[in-house]
Structures are given as C-alpha cells and as structure tokens.
Design an enzyme around this catalytic site. Sequence first.
Site, PDB file in Angstrom:
ATOM      1  N   TYR A 186       0.856  -1.180   0.000  1.00 25.30           N
ATOM      2  CA  TYR A 186       0.000   0.000   0.000  1.00 25.30           C
ATOM      3  C   TYR A 186       0.893   1.230   0.000  1.00 25.30           C
ATOM      4  CZ  TYR A 186      -3.527   3.383   1.591  1.00 25.30           C
ATOM      5  OH  TYR A 186      -4.375   4.466   1.700  1.00 25.30           O
ATOM      6  N   ASP A 223       9.364   2.662  -0.213  1.00 22.88           N
ATOM      7  CA  ASP A 223       8.340   3.364   0.548  1.00 22.88           C
ATOM      8  C   ASP A 223       8.592   3.039   2.014  1.00 22.88           C
ATOM      9  OD1 ASP A 223       6.135   4.216   1.923  1.00 22.88           O
ATOM     10  OD2 ASP A 223       4.694   3.639   0.372  1.00 22.88           O
ATOM     11  N   LYS A 270       4.423   9.754   8.290  1.00 17.04           N
ATOM     12  CA  LYS A 270       4.067  10.315   9.600  1.00 17.04           C
ATOM     13  C   LYS A 270       5.132  10.250  10.688  1.00 17.04           C
ATOM     14  CE  LYS A 270       1.315   6.406   8.669  1.00 17.04           C
ATOM     15  NZ  LYS A 270       0.069   6.163   7.981  1.00 17.04           N
TER      16      LYS A 270
HETATM   17  N1  HOZ Z   1      -0.857   2.871   6.175  1.00 22.21           N
HETATM   18  C1  HOZ Z   1      -1.849   3.116   7.180  1.00 22.21           C
HETATM   19  C2  HOZ Z   1      -2.610   1.869   7.447  1.00 22.21           C
HETATM   20  N2  HOZ Z   1      -1.984   0.736   7.009  1.00 22.21           N
HETATM   21  C3  HOZ Z   1      -2.685   4.242   6.784  1.00 22.21           C
HETATM   22  C4  HOZ Z   1      -3.678   4.627   7.791  1.00 22.21           C
HETATM   23  C5  HOZ Z   1      -4.904   5.117   7.121  1.00 22.21           C
HETATM   24  O1  HOZ Z   1      -5.143   4.768   5.955  1.00 22.21           O
HETATM   25  O2  HOZ Z   1      -5.657   5.810   7.804  1.00 22.21           O
END
Ligand code: HOZ
Length: 428
Positions: free
Chosen positions: A142, A237, A265
């Site tokens: 992701y 990433d 973050k």
């Molecule tokens: N990468 C985070 C969750 N796997 C992102 C959090 C979100 O999408 O709020």
Amino acid sequence: MSRSEALFERAKQVIPGGVNSPVRAFQAVGGNPRFIGKADGTRMMDVDGNTYLDYIGSWGPMILGHSHPAITEAAVKAAEQGLSFGASCEAEVEMAELICQSVPSVELVRMVNSGTEAVMSALRAARGYTGRDKIVKFEGCYHGHCDSMLVKAGSGVMTGGAPDSAGVPKGCAADTLTAVYNDLKSVEKLFSEFPGEIAAVIVEPVAANMGVVTPEEGFLSGLRSLCSKEKALLIFDEVITGFRLGFTGAQGYYDVTPDLTTFGKIIGAGMPVGAYGGRREVMETVAPVGQVYQAGTLSGNPVAMAAGLAQLHILKENPDIYEKLNRLGDCFRTKLSGLLEQYQVPCQVTGVGSLSCLFFTERPVRDYPSAKTSDTEAFGRYFRYMLSKGIYVAPSQFEALFLSAAHTEEDISRTLTVMEEYWNHPEV
Ligand code: HOZ
C-alpha cells in the site's frame, strides 16, 4: 448508548461511513469504532472513560509513545510563533539536513504533508527523470491513496475486499504493473515484457499493509540489481519502516540502497508530514530546479517540523531505543509463537523489529496470495475479545501491530495473558 456509539451515529450523518479514513471503521471486525479523547504513553482513553493498551500508535508515528513531553513542548513552542507561514522557515532546513545526514541514499529531500503525497511526488519525479511511464508495484503493498497505486493495494483496500478502487481512470492505472512480493521472477518478467518502459519499481521494503510480510534473503538486493540493470529507479516506501527499523530505516537494516525514498508520519511525530528524497540528479528534476512540478502551502510546516525534529533528535541521541524496540518485538514474537504451539492454534507470527503480525492462517505468509488465505472471521472474533479486555490492535487482519519505546515487558506479558485466556476460552 455509549458516548462513542452516540458520536458514531452523529458522524455517520456527516462523514462517509462515519470515519475520516476507512481503516478506522470496524467494518471488517464488527462493532463500533471507539472515539479517543486522550492518549498517553502506551494508553489511549476513549470518551467513555475506557483505557486501552494501544498497539496501533497512530499507524506508526508514535514510536516514543503518545504525548511524549519533549515533543509536545516543541510543538507548543513552535505554535506560539505562528501556525503556518507559507514561506520558508529554519526548522524545515534542519529537518532536511537531519534526514540527508542520517539516510545515506538521500541527498536532497522535499517535505510534503502525507505519505500519499510523498509517493505521488516520488513517482512523478521518477517518471520525469527517466522519461518513462510505467511503474511496478507489488500486490498487497500500500502506497497511499493516489490513483495509480490503488491497484491490488493493501491496507483498507485489502480489508474492504476490493482489489481496485472505483473512480480511478483506466488511463491512470494502465501504467501500473503488479508483481508478486518476494518473487523476483515476477519482476524480471515485467521488465522483459515492457523493455525500456518501466520508470520505477516501488516497494515497501517490509510489507506492512497486508499484515507484516518480511523480505526474503536476496529479494531487496535482487530488486536493486534488476533496477540498475534496466536503468529504472528503485523506490523504497519507508512510510512505516523509516526511522522505525533503525535510524537508517529498512535500507540500513537490509543494506540495500534505493534511488528514492518516501517517508511519512514518523518524521512528523504524528503531525501530518511526509517527505520524498534520494539521489541529487533525480531530485533536481523537481521544481523550481527542474520541470517536475510539485508544491504545497503546508509543506515544511513549522509546527510539524518542530514536533518531528524533537522525535528524531531523541531517536538519534538514544540508539538504545532501537535495541529496546527490536528486543521487545523479538520477545513478543517468540512468546506468541510458543503460545500458538502450546494451544495448537493454526496461526502464523511474522514481523521484524517493532512490527509484528498474527495471521489467522495455517500457511506460511510470504506474499499477497498467502496473506489472503487468512480467516478474517476468526481475526474478528480475536479482535473483539482483545478490545473487550482493553487491548487495542488494528481492526483488520491486514495491518501491523506496532510497538513503541513506551511499551514495557509487563505490557507484553499482559497482552500474552489475554491471548492465552482467549485460546483457553471454550468457545474459541
Ligand atoms: N498505512 C496506514 C494503514 N496501514 C494508513 C492509515 C490510514 O489509511 O488511515
């Protein structure tokens, strides 16, 4: 009705699904999201006065635990000088210097406001630099919610069970090629099918959005060699792994040098921050030096920079924090594996350092197809039990369990005791 339930009812009237990010909804596990009023150290308190031992850590950035006094103080002090200038400030220079000094592959870095933005911008720079359009991503990885990356994506997309998102124009996804994580041959195949067309391969060096799947020996270094051979860029990433697996991130941990890196973050200590950086000649394609346009009013925001710098300085000056995090993670995984064996639970424990995952499947997990064999109903039952006992793990099988430096061995013992109670339960 609890206050969380009442707030969720109100939220659903005015926010799609009542949440501002799908991963917060409890859709895959049942029940209502808890509305959090306050967090401190490893504990989160909801608006009904319940306290939870938190293993999400705002999806990674709270590496020192919630409400660390030095970070809060730095943010408050910066806020007193102004919340946003839309002009350059000293803190963004300090942040860029710190990143460039700490992560050897990063010679120039640009601040943005989220991991999604960092990825979107890094892909544009890679395309601008190479003059090629196609990007290889891995199934189950992701990279935020930019159009071209919502193809066989992990995290909330995988939890929701739809391999692709509606609303992504065919043209945007047409240049996204997908390969299988931990399978170099699948990448070689794409390079031979699209010679000279692939701008970059983007990978989460530790896949942490299809649960946690670690790179097998030779996978990341193989990607490096392939990209160099094919004159494509390798993008790590590191939104989740950067400054978490160690101060040099996964690239230092696995000793593989990407051309570009994205951060998120963690470098804002929980404030909305991201960054992308890498080789000077690639980053010099970015405006105003080069022709790749990318911009942002809030980029390098002084309050976010102050909070992030405070966290990064503490991490830099205290390398024992990483030893502690990695030791706690190893201890957690070893003890949990022992428990599974003792109770003959058909689950897999995966992870590295402070990132762990409990997969509800009999099969070893090494990629997206094997991660998807997980029994998500069983995960839901486990999640609900843990939450009822005050232990807050991510409300999805396909997310990581995050440890922070504030977690203690007692926290781990308590968590394992609750897990043991669960597997001892007659109804499980
Ligand atoms: N990468 C985070 C969750 N796997 C992102 C959090 C979100 O999408 O709020």
